[in-house]
Scaffold this active site. Structure first.
Site, PDB file in Angstrom:
ATOM      1  N   LEU A  57      -1.807 -21.385  12.700  1.00 41.34           N
ATOM      2  CA  LEU A  57      -3.266 -21.343  12.813  1.00 41.34           C
ATOM      3  C   LEU A  57      -3.758 -21.272  14.252  1.00 41.34           C
ATOM      4  O   LEU A  57      -4.789 -20.652  14.531  1.00 41.34           O
ATOM      5  CB  LEU A  57      -3.855 -22.590  12.152  1.00 41.34           C
ATOM      6  CG  LEU A  57      -5.367 -22.816  12.321  1.00 41.34           C
ATOM      7  CD1 LEU A  57      -6.143 -21.774  11.524  1.00 41.34           C
ATOM      8  CD2 LEU A  57      -5.766 -24.229  11.903  1.00 41.34           C
ATOM      9  N   TYR A  58      -3.040 -21.901  15.183  1.00 44.46           N
ATOM     10  CA  TYR A  58      -3.545 -22.045  16.543  1.00 44.46           C
ATOM     11  C   TYR A  58      -3.783 -20.682  17.190  1.00 44.46           C
ATOM     12  O   TYR A  58      -2.866 -19.878  17.350  1.00 44.46           O
ATOM     13  CB  TYR A  58      -2.579 -22.857  17.407  1.00 44.46           C
ATOM     14  CG  TYR A  58      -2.347 -24.274  16.934  1.00 44.46           C
ATOM     15  CD1 TYR A  58      -3.204 -24.897  16.027  1.00 44.46           C
ATOM     16  CD2 TYR A  58      -1.262 -25.002  17.396  1.00 44.46           C
ATOM     17  CE1 TYR A  58      -2.983 -26.187  15.600  1.00 44.46           C
ATOM     18  CE2 TYR A  58      -1.037 -26.311  16.976  1.00 44.46           C
ATOM     19  CZ  TYR A  58      -1.901 -26.897  16.070  1.00 44.46           C
ATOM     20  OH  TYR A  58      -1.677 -28.175  15.646  1.00 44.46           O
ATOM     21  N   HIS A  59      -5.039 -20.461  17.542  1.00 46.70           N
ATOM     22  CA  HIS A  59      -5.449 -19.212  18.194  1.00 46.70           C
ATOM     23  C   HIS A  59      -4.959 -17.985  17.410  1.00 46.70           C
ATOM     24  O   HIS A  59      -4.531 -16.996  17.980  1.00 46.70           O
ATOM     25  CB  HIS A  59      -4.965 -19.181  19.645  1.00 46.70           C
ATOM     26  CG  HIS A  59      -5.550 -20.284  20.476  1.00 46.70           C
ATOM     27  ND1 HIS A  59      -6.708 -20.138  21.207  1.00 46.70           N
ATOM     28  CD2 HIS A  59      -5.154 -21.574  20.660  1.00 46.70           C
ATOM     29  CE1 HIS A  59      -7.000 -21.288  21.810  1.00 46.70           C
ATOM     30  NE2 HIS A  59      -6.083 -22.172  21.490  1.00 46.70           N
ATOM     31  N   ARG A  60      -4.986 -18.153  16.079  1.00 47.34           N
ATOM     32  CA  ARG A  60      -4.640 -17.071  15.143  1.00 47.34           C
ATOM     33  C   ARG A  60      -3.284 -16.432  15.454  1.00 47.34           C
ATOM     34  O   ARG A  60      -3.118 -15.207  15.390  1.00 47.34           O
ATOM     35  CB  ARG A  60      -5.747 -16.022  15.124  1.00 47.34           C
ATOM     36  CG  ARG A  60      -7.071 -16.553  14.573  1.00 47.34           C
ATOM     37  CD  ARG A  60      -8.120 -15.455  14.491  1.00 47.34           C
ATOM     38  NE  ARG A  60      -9.330 -15.946  13.832  1.00 47.34           N
ATOM     39  CZ  ARG A  60     -10.333 -16.558  14.466  1.00 47.34           C
ATOM     40  NH1 ARG A  60     -10.260 -16.749  15.770  1.00 47.34           N
ATOM     41  NH2 ARG A  60     -11.392 -16.971  13.800  1.00 47.34           N
ATOM     42  N   GLY A  61      -2.319 -17.283  15.750  1.00 43.22           N
ATOM     43  CA  GLY A  61      -0.959 -16.805  15.975  1.00 43.22           C
ATOM     44  C   GLY A  61      -0.606 -16.593  17.433  1.00 43.22           C
ATOM     45  O   GLY A  61       0.587 -16.500  17.780  1.00 43.22           O
TER      46      GLY A  61
END
Length: 342
Positions: A57-61
């Site tokens: 999820l973090y920064h969309r990958g």
């Protein structure tokens, strides 16, 4: 750096775990760019840390990609953890066999590795039967793509159900849980920590500085500095950011932060960095805590955080902190464990 076994397993992890939620540029919250993230990872490993946690999820990958590139050539020396369940794109979310299989393969690709040391369910899925989830995760272990399993943001009941499902199928159980824990959020003491102890589950606690409230940076009756984390969240369009910031900047939490600063001053640690170190040390020394997640945005912040693991709080200081942060630790609601943008 000290090391402990993670739950009822042979996996040895450092007491400090490097959290990477601040690595990337997608959210526009003054996080660390790739160059600074690489320096932070270098400094953490040089200090003896071996445990790094991230999530799809973090920064969309983007965060996983940054971590993967930074670990190139030294992957085997690191205990690498990531999480799945949250939506990263249009492919959906949850803990179904379909979603987790796609999520794991995508994480492996972004991280540039063929295995994950600790693969974690990011949150409970009320739609998918837990038996399907645990069977899917066991298949990952049997296939060699994952070494150990964990979860994040589960309630005590959900954790026990997962362990029962794994045991009933003769599969792989969880060895860790990621809950929120700090001087302003102690609800895990009622049910989560006892359940973890009973079921051989280690804890990797996050949110230990209360979103920055426990650093002493915020005061009653004063608006947050626009460049501070709370100031940025209050002015950000990210869903839930404004609400979450307001929920942290309440009278009780700010009162705890003020008393914490006094304890830090009595220990000659200084009111700002000292408050953070004392808050971290309090959590690290709590019974049942295996590893403490740090979320630095710079090498300087990392070094300030790591200093807390050398700080042995005297009994009188611990007693004062226990008293000022005491709260009704009744049954918790798992939704309270969602830190923006976790």
């Amino acid at each position: 750096m000290d090391y402990l076994n993670l739950g009822r397993s042979g996996l040895r992890v450092s007491r400090a775990c490097l959290g990477t939620m601040n690595f990337g540029t997608e959210y526009g919250l003054a996080a660390s760019d790739e160059a600074e993230a690489g320096r932070i990872i270098d400094a953490f490993l040089d200090a003896g840390g071996n445990f790094i946690d991230t999530a799809d999820l973090y920064h969309r990958g983007e965060t996983e990609e940054i971590v993967g590139r930074a670990l190139k050539g030294r992957r085997e020396w690191v205990v690498l953890a990531t999480k799945g369940a949250m939506p990263v794109g249009p492919e959906g979310r949850g803990l179904s066999r379909r979603h987790l299989t796609r999520a794991l393969d995508a994480s492996l690709r972004r991280l540039g590795t063929d295995y994950i040391d600790l693969y974690q369910c990011h949150q409970w899925d009320p739609v998918t039967p837990i038996e399907e989830t645990m069977a899917t995760l066991d298949g990952f272990v049997r296939a060699g793509k994952v070494r150990y399993l964990g979860c994040s943001n589960f309630t005590a009941t959900q954790l026990v159900e997962a362990q029962w499902a794994a045991a009933g199928a003769g599969g792989t159980p969880f060895v860790s849980l990621q809950p929120q824990y700090s001087l302003i959020q102690r609800v895990i003491e009622a049910e989560i920590l006892p359940a973890c102890e009973r079921h051989g589950v280690g804890t990797i606690v996050y949110g230990v500085l209360g979103g920055g409230v426990l650093t002493g940076r915020y005061r009653h009756g004063e608006d947050p500095d626009p460049d501070s984390r709370m100031g940025r969240l209050l002015g950000h369009s990210l869903p839930g950011a404004n609400r979450w910031a307001h929920s942290l900047l309440n009278d009780r939490n700010l009162g705890i932060a003020e008393e914490l600063a006094k304890v830090a001053a009595d220990l000659d640690a200084g009111p700002a960095a000292g408050s953070a170190a004392v808050a971290l040390a309090w959590v690290a020394q709590r019974p049942g805590v295996t590893s403490v997640l740090l979320g630095p945005r710079s090498v300087e912040q990392l070094r300030e955080n790591l200093a807390a693991f050398e700080l042995n709080l005297p009994e009188e200081a611990v007693a004062r902190l226990d008293e000022i942060s005491r709260q009704d630790v009744g049954p918790m609601d798992g939704s309270s464990f969602h830190l923006v943008p976790r």
